[in-house]
Each structure stands twice: as structure tokens, then as C-alpha cells.
Design a protein around this motif. Sequence first.
Motif, PDB file in Angstrom:
ATOM      1  N   UNK A  71       0.785  -1.355   0.071  1.00 13.41           N
ATOM      2  CA  UNK A  71      -0.201  -0.039  -0.012  1.00 13.41           C
ATOM      3  C   UNK A  71       0.876   1.088   0.026  1.00 13.41           C
ATOM      4  N   UNK A  72       0.628   2.213  -0.810  1.00 14.87           N
ATOM      5  CA  UNK A  72       1.262   3.404  -0.826  1.00 14.87           C
ATOM      6  C   UNK A  72       0.215   4.510  -0.343  1.00 14.87           C
ATOM      7  N   UNK A  73       0.349   5.111   0.771  1.00 13.63           N
ATOM      8  CA  UNK A  73      -0.508   6.016   1.207  1.00 13.63           C
ATOM      9  C   UNK A  73      -0.106   7.508   1.303  1.00 13.63           C
ATOM     10  N   UNK A  74      -0.555   8.276   0.374  1.00 16.47           N
ATOM     11  CA  UNK A  74      -0.087   9.702   0.075  1.00 16.47           C
ATOM     12  C   UNK A  74      -0.898  10.568   0.995  1.00 16.47           C
ATOM     13  N   UNK A  75      -0.185  10.907   2.097  1.00 13.44           N
ATOM     14  CA  UNK A  75      -0.987  11.915   3.017  1.00 13.44           C
ATOM     15  C   UNK A  75      -0.474  13.280   3.060  1.00 13.44           C
ATOM     16  N   UNK A  76       0.062  13.709   2.159  1.00 11.45           N
ATOM     17  CA  UNK A  76       0.623  15.168   2.069  1.00 11.45           C
ATOM     18  C   UNK A  76      -0.137  16.066   2.723  1.00 11.45           C
ATOM     19  N   UNK A 127     -13.402  19.791  12.422  1.00 12.24           N
ATOM     20  CA  UNK A 127     -13.299  19.037  13.710  1.00 12.24           C
ATOM     21  C   UNK A 127     -12.739  17.671  13.398  1.00 12.24           C
ATOM     22  N   UNK A 128     -12.676  17.361  11.901  1.00 19.53           N
ATOM     23  CA  UNK A 128     -11.927  15.978  11.737  1.00 19.53           C
ATOM     24  C   UNK A 128     -10.738  15.753  11.975  1.00 19.53           C
ATOM     25  N   UNK A 129     -10.450  14.450  12.293  1.00 16.36           N
ATOM     26  CA  UNK A 129      -9.062  14.287  12.510  1.00 16.36           C
ATOM     27  C   UNK A 129      -8.452  13.425  11.353  1.00 16.36           C
ATOM     28  N   UNK A 130      -7.215  13.453  11.043  1.00 19.25           N
ATOM     29  CA  UNK A 130      -6.592  12.855   9.687  1.00 19.25           C
ATOM     30  C   UNK A 130      -6.532  11.422  10.316  1.00 19.25           C
ATOM     31  N   UNK A 131      -6.985  10.399   9.498  1.00 19.95           N
ATOM     32  CA  UNK A 131      -6.621   9.200   9.854  1.00 19.95           C
ATOM     33  C   UNK A 131      -5.636   8.601   9.170  1.00 19.95           C
ATOM     34  N   UNK A 132      -4.656   8.119   9.700  1.00 20.32           N
ATOM     35  CA  UNK A 132      -3.056   7.600   8.569  1.00 20.32           C
ATOM     36  C   UNK A 132      -3.459   6.211   8.736  1.00 20.32           C
ATOM     37  N   UNK A 133      -3.016   5.480   7.380  1.00 19.90           N
ATOM     38  CA  UNK A 133      -2.952   4.322   7.169  1.00 19.90           C
ATOM     39  C   UNK A 133      -1.992   3.763   8.298  1.00 19.90           C
ATOM     40  N   UNK A 134      -1.032   4.422   8.893  1.00 19.40           N
ATOM     41  CA  UNK A 134      -0.081   3.711   9.594  1.00 19.40           C
ATOM     42  C   UNK A 134      -0.718   3.454  11.187  1.00 19.40           C
ATOM     43  N   UNK A 135      -1.773   3.915  11.463  1.00 22.58           N
ATOM     44  CA  UNK A 135      -2.519   3.751  12.851  1.00 22.58           C
ATOM     45  C   UNK A 135      -3.345   2.234  12.391  1.00 22.58           C
TER      46      UNK A 135
END
Length: 382
Positions: free
Chosen positions: A195-200, A208-216
Motif C-alpha cells: 500500500x502506498x498512502x499519500x498523506x501530504x 473538527x475531523x482528525x486525519x486518519x493515517x494508514x500507519x495507525x
Amino acid sequence: MKTLESKLPQVGTTIFTVMSQLAEQHRAVNLSQGFPDFRPPQELLELVDRALGGRYHQYALMPGSMALRNAIAEKLAALYAVRVDPVAEITVTSGATEAIFDAIQAVVRRDDEVVVFDPCYDSYEPSITLAGGRTVHVPLTGPNFTIDWDRLQQALNRRTRLVIVNSPHNPSGALLTREDFERLAELLRPYDCYLLSDEVYEHVVFDGATHATALANAELAERCFAVFSFGKTYHATGWKLGYCVAPPALTGELRRVHQYVTFASTSPLQQALADYMTAHPEHHLNLPAFYQERRDRFAALLSATKFRPLRAAGTYFQLADYSAISTLPDVEFARWLTIEHGVATIPISVFYREPPDARLVRFCFAKENSTLDAAAEKLRRL
Ligand SMILES: Cc1ncc(COP(=O)(O)O)c(C=O)c1O
């Protein structure tokens, strides 16, 4: 004259360069290419001066300055509760673009398939093509640009080597949630793929949203190259600095490519960023509010025009429907708008293999209020 058979015959000058040049030629307000027209934080610039006046003039370490990798690891732990080893799992690259290229070269072999979601960022496919792979385009669906899980499932097979996701998503601003990543982990489970997760745009999320990272997601993290950009976070796209986080074996392969693409990224800027991140961890915490104010301001300006803004959940891009103004296809509309009305945008069909029949352009609102006001004044006249 000797000619050269192109390895990238489909590729011309990117739309971002074309529109920025057209904007300059016609003195248009440039809301096309994704870069801020405000400066990086003053203290960061002073740290750059200090680094340049100091001893940071020779090659940085190949995987990146140790001070910077430590600062990144601390941020990942504080923000996402993700613990990674800065020595073995973080690589600093010359922009997220380089990290994406390196990851793709490291992973993709001849005739491997790579799944991307359209509309998709333009650097993915040429990198896949150069690696000898085949790009499989799965369209995002509906007004909110969500993943159609059935279509993804249909696209996956034993030749699938890599899946690329991007959240917050350029150009739509859509966000993947923690549940989306759980679903993705489930779908990828039977396949021996990465998986390549582009989270730039990780820090540009709204309401109020929080970023969901694939790393979590522990299962995905094992097969994931997660890519981030200092350019986006510190209003310094021209510095071309980013990083990739991946498990040690994946990082090892990424570095084999990185060391022959750039070897190491610019040393004084890495030092300045490390110092700044340590002194000002609040910088990225303030970004959602900073950009949300601009998003709201620009959406309000647009609502006084015939454009219909779509909801932007993240990124500094605003999609807008222009069907009340013109029936022109979007590329022609964007040219017309630049040349005749002095505002440059990006047509979104360029992000698709098979563009839908939509009348949408992308505005970048990472601009000073005066720039957004100047654009709105022109757009109101349409
Ligand atoms: C989705 C996406 N990925 C990657 C990049 C590249 O980032 P960088 O400028 O750090 O190379 C961009 C830049 O616009 C982007 O929008």
C-alpha cells in the motif's frame, strides 16, 4: 538528427505548468497550481539562515538528517500514537514526489498491476509506467468521491502489486476514515501486495475531523509506504522536502532507490525544519483552523457567483461546478476563464483516465485574502 523513442509517450507538460504559464501570460489570478502565496513562518526562515551560516553545507545522511528523523518520529507518536524507529523506518526525500517515485520503483516489477483511484494525482501513473507496471484505474464514486469497495474488489487479483490511496484527497478534498482503512485492510488481506498512502495534506482537515493515517492500522502498516510533505505543512513547496515511513524491510528497498535518485536531500533545510519542529510542535496543530478560515471565506465568495462550490472536507482545494455558466468541457472552460476572465483553475478531467461528464474545476485557496478577493471580483462578473 537522432530521435528518441519516448518511455512516457502519453506524458506532455503537466496541466499545472500549462495553467500557471497561461495565468502568467494573461496576468490572471492564479488559483490553479497548489502552492500558497504566503510565506513560511518567520522563525523557520531565520533557522534556515542560521543553518546556512553554520556547518550544514555537505551531504546530509542518505536517509535524512538524524535530528529531523527524530523530530518526525516524535510527531508521529504525539499526533497519531504511531511508534516508528527513526533509524530504520523513516526516510527524508526531495519532496513527497520523490518518495512516491522511490516507493513505486522499489515495489513494482514488469507487468505488475497498480490500483489507483480516479481522480488521481498526476505523478503516480508515469512512475508506474517507468517501472514497467500497468495502472488500473478505479473511479471514486458519488458526490463525495468515496471508494466503491465492490469495484476495488473486482480490480484486485494475484497480479496486483500495489494499491495507492490519497487522503486528504487532491482534488476532491475527500477523507478516508479509520473504518475505510479497516475495510481496505480486509480487502487486501488475501493478496501479496503493498500500500502506498499519500498523506501530504494530513494537516489540512476541516470541521473538527482528525486525519486518519494508514500507519495507525497495524495490519496495513506492515505493508505500507506512507508519504508526507514538508512543503504542504510549512508553506514551502519550493523546498521540495518530504518523507516516507515504512517498515524496515520496505524502507531498505526504498532507500536502495533513493540513494541513486538524489542520494540525500538538502542539508540546511533539513536542519532548520528539525529545529523548528522541536520548538514549534503547535505549528501543524494550528493548520486546520488556519486553512478552514480560508476555505470558508473562499466558499462564501464563490456563493456570490454562478459557481456552485462542492463540500471540501480537507486539502486546500475547492471544487466548483460551473454548469450554470458554460457548457464547455472543463479543459476549454479553464482556458477560457484564464484568458477571457483572468482567473486560472485546474480542470478536473486531467485527473481521470475516463473523465465523467462533469463540469468541475479546482480552485486552490491557499492564498492571501487579497488574492482570493481579486479572483472573486472577476468571477462575480460571469
Ligand atoms: C496528492 C499529492 N501528492 C504528492 C504531492 C507532491 O508533494 P511534494 O511537493 O512534497 O513533492 C502533491 C503536491 O501537490 C499532491 O497534491
